[in-house]
Write a protein that holds these residues in place. Structure first.
Motif, PDB file in Angstrom:
ATOM      1  N   LYS A  97       0.840  -1.197   0.000  1.00  0.00           N
ATOM      2  CA  LYS A  97       0.000   0.000   0.000  1.00  0.00           C
ATOM      3  C   LYS A  97       0.877   1.249   0.000  1.00  0.00           C
ATOM      4  O   LYS A  97       1.960   1.239   0.565  1.00  0.00           O
ATOM      5  N   ARG A  98       0.373   2.304  -0.654  1.00  0.00           N
ATOM      6  CA  ARG A  98       1.113   3.571  -0.631  1.00  0.00           C
ATOM      7  C   ARG A  98       1.311   3.996   0.814  1.00  0.00           C
ATOM      8  O   ARG A  98       0.486   3.715   1.681  1.00  0.00           O
ATOM      9  N   ASP A  99       2.431   4.665   1.053  1.00  0.00           N
ATOM     10  CA  ASP A  99       2.771   5.066   2.414  1.00  0.00           C
ATOM     11  C   ASP A  99       3.655   6.300   2.366  1.00  0.00           C
ATOM     12  O   ASP A  99       3.670   7.006   1.350  1.00  0.00           O
ATOM     13  N   ASP A 100       4.393   6.567   3.429  1.00  0.00           N
ATOM     14  CA  ASP A 100       5.262   7.744   3.464  1.00  0.00           C
ATOM     15  C   ASP A 100       6.435   7.639   2.495  1.00  0.00           C
ATOM     16  O   ASP A 100       7.053   8.648   2.156  1.00  0.00           O
ATOM     17  N   GLU A 101       6.777   6.429   2.067  1.00  0.00           N
ATOM     18  CA  GLU A 101       7.919   6.228   1.174  1.00  0.00           C
ATOM     19  C   GLU A 101       7.535   6.217  -0.305  1.00  0.00           C
ATOM     20  O   GLU A 101       8.330   6.592  -1.157  1.00  0.00           O
ATOM     21  N   ILE A 102       6.331   5.732  -0.618  1.00  0.00           N
ATOM     22  CA  ILE A 102       5.901   5.659  -2.022  1.00  0.00           C
ATOM     23  C   ILE A 102       4.499   6.248  -2.161  1.00  0.00           C
ATOM     24  O   ILE A 102       3.666   6.105  -1.268  1.00  0.00           O
ATOM     25  N   GLU A 103       4.235   6.903  -3.298  1.00  0.00           N
ATOM     26  CA  GLU A 103       2.932   7.542  -3.513  1.00  0.00           C
ATOM     27  C   GLU A 103       2.036   6.737  -4.452  1.00  0.00           C
ATOM     28  O   GLU A 103       1.174   7.288  -5.118  1.00  0.00           O
ATOM     29  N   TRP A 104       2.260   5.431  -4.522  1.00  0.00           N
ATOM     30  CA  TRP A 104       1.472   4.543  -5.362  1.00  0.00           C
ATOM     31  C   TRP A 104       1.250   3.239  -4.605  1.00  0.00           C
ATOM     32  O   TRP A 104       1.933   2.940  -3.641  1.00  0.00           O
ATOM     33  N   ASP A 105       0.265   2.477  -5.078  1.00  0.00           N
ATOM     34  CA  ASP A 105       0.023   1.135  -4.546  1.00  0.00           C
ATOM     35  C   ASP A 105       0.653   0.141  -5.502  1.00  0.00           C
ATOM     36  O   ASP A 105       0.626   0.347  -6.721  1.00  0.00           O
ATOM     37  N   VAL A 106       1.211  -0.924  -4.959  1.00  0.00           N
ATOM     38  CA  VAL A 106       1.754  -2.004  -5.783  1.00  0.00           C
ATOM     39  C   VAL A 106       0.767  -3.153  -5.699  1.00  0.00           C
ATOM     40  O   VAL A 106       0.443  -3.630  -4.613  1.00  0.00           O
ATOM     41  N   LEU A 107       0.273  -3.578  -6.844  1.00  0.00           N
ATOM     42  CA  LEU A 107      -0.667  -4.693  -6.929  1.00  0.00           C
ATOM     43  C   LEU A 107      -0.052  -5.794  -7.771  1.00  0.00           C
ATOM     44  O   LEU A 107       0.970  -5.594  -8.431  1.00  0.00           O
ATOM     45  N   ALA A 108      -0.707  -6.945  -7.767  1.00  0.00           N
ATOM     46  CA  ALA A 108      -0.341  -8.040  -8.660  1.00  0.00           C
ATOM     47  C   ALA A 108      -1.605  -8.482  -9.380  1.00  0.00           C
ATOM     48  O   ALA A 108      -2.682  -8.544  -8.783  1.00  0.00           O
ATOM     49  N   ASP A 109      -1.465  -8.782 -10.670  1.00  0.00           N
ATOM     50  CA  ASP A 109      -2.608  -9.305 -11.418  1.00  0.00           C
ATOM     51  C   ASP A 109      -2.867 -10.741 -10.969  1.00  0.00           C
ATOM     52  O   ASP A 109      -2.136 -11.277 -10.130  1.00  0.00           O
ATOM     53  N   PRO A 110      -3.910 -11.395 -11.478  1.00  0.00           N
ATOM     54  CA  PRO A 110      -4.223 -12.749 -11.001  1.00  0.00           C
ATOM     55  C   PRO A 110      -3.115 -13.785 -11.174  1.00  0.00           C
ATOM     56  O   PRO A 110      -3.138 -14.821 -10.525  1.00  0.00           O
ATOM     57  N   GLU A 111      -2.116 -13.509 -12.005  1.00  0.00           N
ATOM     58  CA  GLU A 111      -1.000 -14.452 -12.166  1.00  0.00           C
ATOM     59  C   GLU A 111       0.261 -13.976 -11.451  1.00  0.00           C
ATOM     60  O   GLU A 111       1.321 -14.559 -11.594  1.00  0.00           O
ATOM     61  N   GLY A 112       0.144 -12.901 -10.663  1.00  0.00           N
ATOM     62  CA  GLY A 112       1.268 -12.448  -9.858  1.00  0.00           C
ATOM     63  C   GLY A 112       2.158 -11.397 -10.489  1.00  0.00           C
ATOM     64  O   GLY A 112       3.174 -11.029  -9.908  1.00  0.00           O
ATOM     65  N   ASN A 113       1.811 -10.889 -11.672  1.00  0.00           N
ATOM     66  CA  ASN A 113       2.607  -9.844 -12.319  1.00  0.00           C
ATOM     67  C   ASN A 113       2.349  -8.513 -11.615  1.00  0.00           C
ATOM     68  O   ASN A 113       1.214  -8.039 -11.582  1.00  0.00           O
ATOM     69  N   GLU A 114       3.392  -7.915 -11.048  1.00  0.00           N
ATOM     70  CA  GLU A 114       3.241  -6.669 -10.312  1.00  0.00           C
ATOM     71  C   GLU A 114       2.974  -5.494 -11.248  1.00  0.00           C
ATOM     72  O   GLU A 114       3.487  -5.448 -12.361  1.00  0.00           O
ATOM     73  N   PHE A 115       2.171  -4.545 -10.747  1.00  0.00           N
ATOM     74  CA  PHE A 115       1.964  -3.293 -11.437  1.00  0.00           C
ATOM     75  C   PHE A 115       1.675  -2.216 -10.397  1.00  0.00           C
ATOM     76  O   PHE A 115       1.249  -2.525  -9.291  1.00  0.00           O
ATOM     77  N   CYS A 116       1.994  -0.974 -10.738  1.00  0.00           N
ATOM     78  CA  CYS A 116       1.817   0.135  -9.819  1.00  0.00           C
ATOM     79  C   CYS A 116       0.572   0.931 -10.193  1.00  0.00           C
ATOM     80  O   CYS A 116       0.332   1.185 -11.375  1.00  0.00           O
ATOM     81  N   VAL A 117      -0.181   1.334  -9.163  1.00  0.00           N
ATOM     82  CA  VAL A 117      -1.413   2.075  -9.371  1.00  0.00           C
ATOM     83  C   VAL A 117      -1.280   3.440  -8.715  1.00  0.00           C
ATOM     84  O   VAL A 117      -1.065   3.542  -7.503  1.00  0.00           O
ATOM     85  N   PHE A 118      -1.418   4.471  -9.538  1.00  0.00           N
ATOM     86  CA  PHE A 118      -1.355   5.847  -9.079  1.00  0.00           C
ATOM     87  C   PHE A 118      -2.776   6.396  -9.025  1.00  0.00           C
ATOM     88  O   PHE A 118      -3.641   5.995  -9.836  1.00  0.00           O
ATOM     89  N   ALA A 119      -3.032   7.308  -8.105  1.00  0.00           N
ATOM     90  CA  ALA A 119      -4.351   7.929  -8.004  1.00  0.00           C
ATOM     91  C   ALA A 119      -4.676   8.648  -9.314  1.00  0.00           C
ATOM     92  O   ALA A 119      -3.786   9.251  -9.918  1.00  0.00           O
ATOM     93  N   PRO A 120      -5.940   8.561  -9.752  1.00  0.00           N
ATOM     94  CA  PRO A 120      -6.317   9.275 -10.983  1.00  0.00           C
ATOM     95  C   PRO A 120      -6.033  10.755 -10.854  1.00  0.00           C
ATOM     96  O   PRO A 120      -6.146  11.326  -9.771  1.00  0.00           O
ATOM     97  N   ARG A 121      -5.654  11.367 -11.945  1.00  0.00           N
ATOM     98  CA  ARG A 121      -5.376  12.815 -11.945  1.00  0.00           C
ATOM     99  C   ARG A 121      -6.648  13.592 -12.064  1.00  0.00           C
ATOM    100  O   ARG A 121      -7.576  13.250 -12.692  1.00  0.00           O
TER     101      ARG A 121
END
Length: 121
Positions: A97-121
């Motif tokens: 989850k985004r926190d004081d160190e990173i401004e994005w969430d790190v997720l994984a798709d159903p097969e475990g491939n990581e991707f970063c999610v930034f808040a919509p602009r």
């Protein structure tokens, strides 16, 4: 110029399910639905699935079948603007989850491939 960007490719054990996940997540559609072959040809189920942005603005993504599972962290990943809750509802999992160190969430798709999610602009 030694190279020009063409497409993105994702490996998957269940390439059809992963293509459906990314279509729902990104608003993409299977390329064969957007641009059906005139001769009625149907892509064999075991072949990679190309998914495309219907507006033509974003890159084509190929979801290709591979026999081996994902075993390590991605060296290349996708960044998206989006809704954490909606992506989790589609089947993604929260890695960090985004926190004081990173401004994005790190997720994984159903097969475990990581991707970063930034808040919509």
């Amino acid at each position: 110029m030694p190279a020009k960007f063409k497409d993105l490719v994702l490996d998957a054990n269940d390439h059809h399910a992963l293509a459906d996940f990314w279509c729902a997540a990104l608003g993409y559609r299977r390329k064969d639905e957007l641009d059906p072959p005139e001769d009625g040809w149907v892509r064999p189920a075991e072949w990679p699935v190309p998914i495309a942005d219907p507006t033509g603005e974003a890159p084509l993504i190929w979801v290709q079948p591979v026999p081996e599972p994902k075993t390590a962290k991605n060296r290349l990943h996708i960044d998206v603007f989006g809704s954490l809750d909606e992506l989790l509802g589609l089947g993604a999992t929260l890695v960090r989850k985004r926190d004081d160190e990173i401004e994005w969430d790190v997720l994984a798709d159903p097969e475990g491939n990581e991707f970063c999610v930034f808040a919509p602009r």
